[in-house]
Scaffold this motif. Structure first.
Motif, PDB file in Angstrom:
ATOM      1  N   GLU A 441       0.855  -1.192   0.000  1.00 57.50           N
ATOM      2  CA  GLU A 441       0.000   0.000   0.000  1.00 57.50           C
ATOM      3  C   GLU A 441       0.893   1.245   0.000  1.00 57.50           C
ATOM      4  O   GLU A 441       1.239   1.752   1.050  1.00 57.50           O
ATOM      5  CB  GLU A 441      -0.925  -0.004   1.221  1.00 57.50           C
ATOM      6  CG  GLU A 441      -1.755  -1.258   1.367  1.00 57.50           C
ATOM      7  CD  GLU A 441      -2.619  -1.283   2.622  1.00 57.50           C
ATOM      8  OE1 GLU A 441      -2.944  -0.187   3.133  1.00 57.50           O
ATOM      9  OE2 GLU A 441      -2.960  -2.381   3.085  1.00 57.50           O
ATOM     10  N   LEU A 442       1.244   1.699  -1.186  1.00 56.47           N
ATOM     11  CA  LEU A 442       2.178   2.824  -1.317  1.00 56.47           C
ATOM     12  C   LEU A 442       1.464   4.093  -1.759  1.00 56.47           C
ATOM     13  O   LEU A 442       0.765   4.111  -2.772  1.00 56.47           O
ATOM     14  CB  LEU A 442       3.270   2.462  -2.334  1.00 56.47           C
ATOM     15  CG  LEU A 442       4.273   3.560  -2.711  1.00 56.47           C
ATOM     16  CD1 LEU A 442       5.056   4.036  -1.487  1.00 56.47           C
ATOM     17  CD2 LEU A 442       5.216   3.059  -3.795  1.00 56.47           C
ATOM     18  N   ASP A 443       1.615   5.157  -0.976  1.00 52.10           N
ATOM     19  CA  ASP A 443       1.225   6.498  -1.409  1.00 52.10           C
ATOM     20  C   ASP A 443       2.036   7.510  -0.607  1.00 52.10           C
ATOM     21  O   ASP A 443       2.524   7.217   0.483  1.00 52.10           O
ATOM     22  CB  ASP A 443      -0.281   6.751  -1.290  1.00 52.10           C
ATOM     23  CG  ASP A 443      -0.871   6.420   0.072  1.00 52.10           C
ATOM     24  OD1 ASP A 443      -0.151   6.563   1.086  1.00 52.10           O
ATOM     25  OD2 ASP A 443      -2.039   6.025   0.147  1.00 52.10           O
ATOM     26  N   VAL A 444       2.220   8.697  -1.180  1.00 50.67           N
ATOM     27  CA  VAL A 444       3.066   9.733  -0.578  1.00 50.67           C
ATOM     28  C   VAL A 444       2.327  11.067  -0.663  1.00 50.67           C
ATOM     29  O   VAL A 444       2.098  11.582  -1.758  1.00 50.67           O
ATOM     30  CB  VAL A 444       4.429   9.838  -1.300  1.00 50.67           C
ATOM     31  CG1 VAL A 444       5.278  10.941  -0.666  1.00 50.67           C
ATOM     32  CG2 VAL A 444       5.175   8.503  -1.254  1.00 50.67           C
ATOM     33  N   THR A 445       1.946  11.623   0.467  1.00 48.29           N
ATOM     34  CA  THR A 445       1.154  12.846   0.478  1.00 48.29           C
ATOM     35  C   THR A 445       2.024  14.099   0.427  1.00 48.29           C
ATOM     36  O   THR A 445       3.188  14.096   0.838  1.00 48.29           O
ATOM     37  CB  THR A 445       0.267  12.921   1.732  1.00 48.29           C
ATOM     38  OG1 THR A 445       1.105  12.912   2.900  1.00 48.29           O
ATOM     39  CG2 THR A 445      -0.689  11.746   1.789  1.00 48.29           C
ATOM     40  N   VAL A 446       1.413  15.181  -0.087  1.00 46.85           N
ATOM     41  CA  VAL A 446       2.025  16.514  -0.070  1.00 46.85           C
ATOM     42  C   VAL A 446       0.970  17.520   0.388  1.00 46.85           C
ATOM     43  O   VAL A 446      -0.220  17.217   0.437  1.00 46.85           O
ATOM     44  CB  VAL A 446       2.570  16.909  -1.461  1.00 46.85           C
ATOM     45  CG1 VAL A 446       3.831  16.121  -1.777  1.00 46.85           C
ATOM     46  CG2 VAL A 446       1.520  16.706  -2.549  1.00 46.85           C
ATOM     47  N   ASP A 447       1.428  18.733   0.721  1.00 48.73           N
ATOM     48  CA  ASP A 447       0.524  19.732   1.294  1.00 48.73           C
ATOM     49  C   ASP A 447      -0.400  20.366   0.265  1.00 48.73           C
ATOM     50  O   ASP A 447      -1.506  20.802   0.583  1.00 48.73           O
ATOM     51  CB  ASP A 447       1.332  20.830   1.989  1.00 48.73           C
ATOM     52  CG  ASP A 447       2.068  20.314   3.216  1.00 48.73           C
ATOM     53  OD1 ASP A 447       1.580  19.328   3.816  1.00 48.73           O
ATOM     54  OD2 ASP A 447       3.117  20.879   3.558  1.00 48.73           O
TER      55      ASP A 447
END
Length: 518
Positions: A441-447
């Motif tokens: 389960e890969l995801d990378v958040t940003v502002d």
């Protein structure tokens, strides 16, 4: 008099033309069709199935919110009119609602949109409206008030946009792609290293655009919710088996919610990773109680072990009979390590069976899984030292028995946390155990969706991929958790490789070529 009549008719004609023009702006977004299958609907804490009469029936309910539900790709700012017919045959009258569960940043909230009272044996229409807010996921469902266990049917569920639907907001400026060939295929890039895949939300199976994107990019898929215990365990069917046999360990299962994904994968030669067999969350509470009745005490250890075995057996038997070879691996156990104690969380599984419940889960899975099926443990926060220690302790207790094949890293990260060094340490630590690995389960958040944020996100993705490539001999698969930003459970933080329009973001190009990405 004739002149007045003609004038009146002309006015009516003009009004009719105006009303027709307004009607032309309206758009029917969805109309249910239960003649062949569930049409994308699934049971929320209950079992929902289509009938020979072209209706959707929901049974086995324990709470008012247990309901037939369906994901809808609503667009922020869109105004929607809702309508459904409901019928129940058990009470003199029962109160029903159309409700919505909407999600943003992982938090789910609810609104009641329509109300009505259905008399016994009569079809009753509920109508309401909804203006879509800023959410990443919308689930419309039909529930009751004050009739927790009532079985009921629905038909003719319709969603209309009376003013037409607004255009979806892209998560970055649209990119013009002249030819599909300009976008490389991730599954082809990594074909010699590991499978590259995605979670597949229900909404993708209703749109050829998203189906084509999945077929082009991914070699393996995971259902978001449709193979979790509350979608697979048939509580009502289990009660019937108990009544017929007197066997408290009898378990019934069904895969109604997952059929769209399983059929798609089977028809297109795509693998499926099963998620999940044993979990403290999203498991019917009735499964742990005598008579499958939450008002009765918990069952004893031996009964719970019997139910666990029969449940796992039923899952593998159904899939092997109906979709042989499609589901190649499973998360047998999910998120069992507590973040505070860094050991087994005090779930129903642990309270009833004891600390050895993971050992039994893997023993049963190995016993009934088709040969070659990989069995994984799956968890989050692996890069946090205390949690990592607990995960390693659990894996070391399971590996000697020979029933577990590998570990799945849930990498729900941000572009600033955890550090790349923490991820590298976690991967190396678990790789040293000599088991198979996957990023589940890969995801990378940003502002925000600024160019600077997307560039930062892309570099983080590239650095993660470099770590995984260094261990490619042990990694079986890498899967992002969702197809586009608009379909992500963290959609307000733009975490995925494709924007809301399906355009590749800088993160996509970083994953496609992490070694040279600038």
């Amino acid at each position: 008099m004739i002149k007045k009549l003609l004038a009146f008719l002309m006015i009516l004609s003009l009004l009719g033309s105006s009303m027709l023009a307004l009607a032309d702006d309206a758009k029917t977004v969805y109309t249910s069709d239960f003649t062949k299958d569930e049409d994308g609907w699934y049971g929320r804490g209950a079992m929902s199935f289509h009938t020979a009469d072209g209706t959707l029936k929901t049974v086995g309910r324990q709470s008012a919110w247990n309901s037939p539900g369906r994901d809808f790709p609503l667009i922020e700012g869109g105004k929607y009119d809702l309508s459904v017919e409901v019928k129940q045959d058990d009470l003199d009258s029962a109160n029903f609602m159309i409700s919505i569960a909407h999600t943003i940043g992982g938090a789910e909230t609810y609104e009641n949109l329509a109300h009505g009272t259905a008399k016994k044996g009569e079809w009753t229409t509920l109508t309401g409206s909804y203006t879509a807010g800023d959410f990443s996921r919308y689930v419309l469902y039909v529930e009751t008030t004050g009739a927790d266990t009532l079985d009921f049917e629905i038909r003719n569920f319709t969603v209309t946009a009376p003013e037409g639907e607004p255009e979806p907001k892209p998560t970055e400026p649209p990119m013009v792609i002249e030819e599909a060939g300009e976008v490389p295929s991730l599954k082809e890039i990594y074909a010699d290293s590991f499978d590259f895949g995605s979670a597949a939300p229900q909404m993708v199976f209703r749109d050829p655009k998203w189906l084509n994107l999945m077929k082009t990019q991914f070699s393996i898929l995971t259902p978001e919710n449709e193979m979790k215990p509350d979608s697979v365990l048939d509580v009502n069917g289990s009660r019937k088996l108990l009544k017929e046999t007197g066997d408290e360990t009898a378990v019934a299962v069904h895969f109604d919610a997952a059929k769209a994904l399983l059929r798609f994968a089977q028809q297109n030669g795509i693998k499926v990773h099963g998620h999940v067999l044993v979990w403290h969350s999203q498991t019917p509470e009735a499964f742990f109680h005598e008579g499958y009745d939450t008002k009765k005490p918990y069952v004893k250890r031996d009964v719970m072990l019997g139910r666990l075995e029969n449940y796992i057996k039923g899952v593998f038997e159904f899939l092997d009979e109906n979709y042989p070879g499609v589901v190649v691996s499973w998360d047998v156990l999910n998120e069992a390590i507590d973040d505070g104690s860094n050991w087994l969380r005090n779930s129903n599984w642990r309270k009833i069976i004891g600390d050895d419940f993971p050992n039994y889960a893997y023993a049963y899975a190995r016993k009934y899984a088709p040969e070659g099926t990989k069995l994984y443990y799956n968890d989050y926060n692996t890069a946090i030292p205390g949690k990592l220690n607990g995960i390693v302790k659990l894996l070391k207790s399971l590996i000697p028995e020979g029933n577990i094949d590998g570990y799945g890293f849930q990498m729900h990260h941000s572009a600033t946390f955890p550090s790349i060094q923490q991820i590298k340490t976690a991967v190396e630590t678990i790789a040293d155990l000599g088991i198979s690995l996957r990023v589940s389960e890969l995801d990378v958040t940003v502002d925000n969706n600024s160019e600077a944020s997307f560039k930062k996100q892309a570099h983080y993705y590239a650095d993660v991929m470099k770590i995984l490539i260094a261990h490619k001999d042990q990694f079986e698969a890498v899967q992002v958790w969702g197809l586009t930003d608009m379909m992500s459970w963290r959609g307000s933080q733009y975490p995925l490789l494709f924007d809301g329009n399906g355009n590749p973001k800088p993160a996509f190009w970083a994953v496609a070529d992490p070694e040279t990405y600038q």
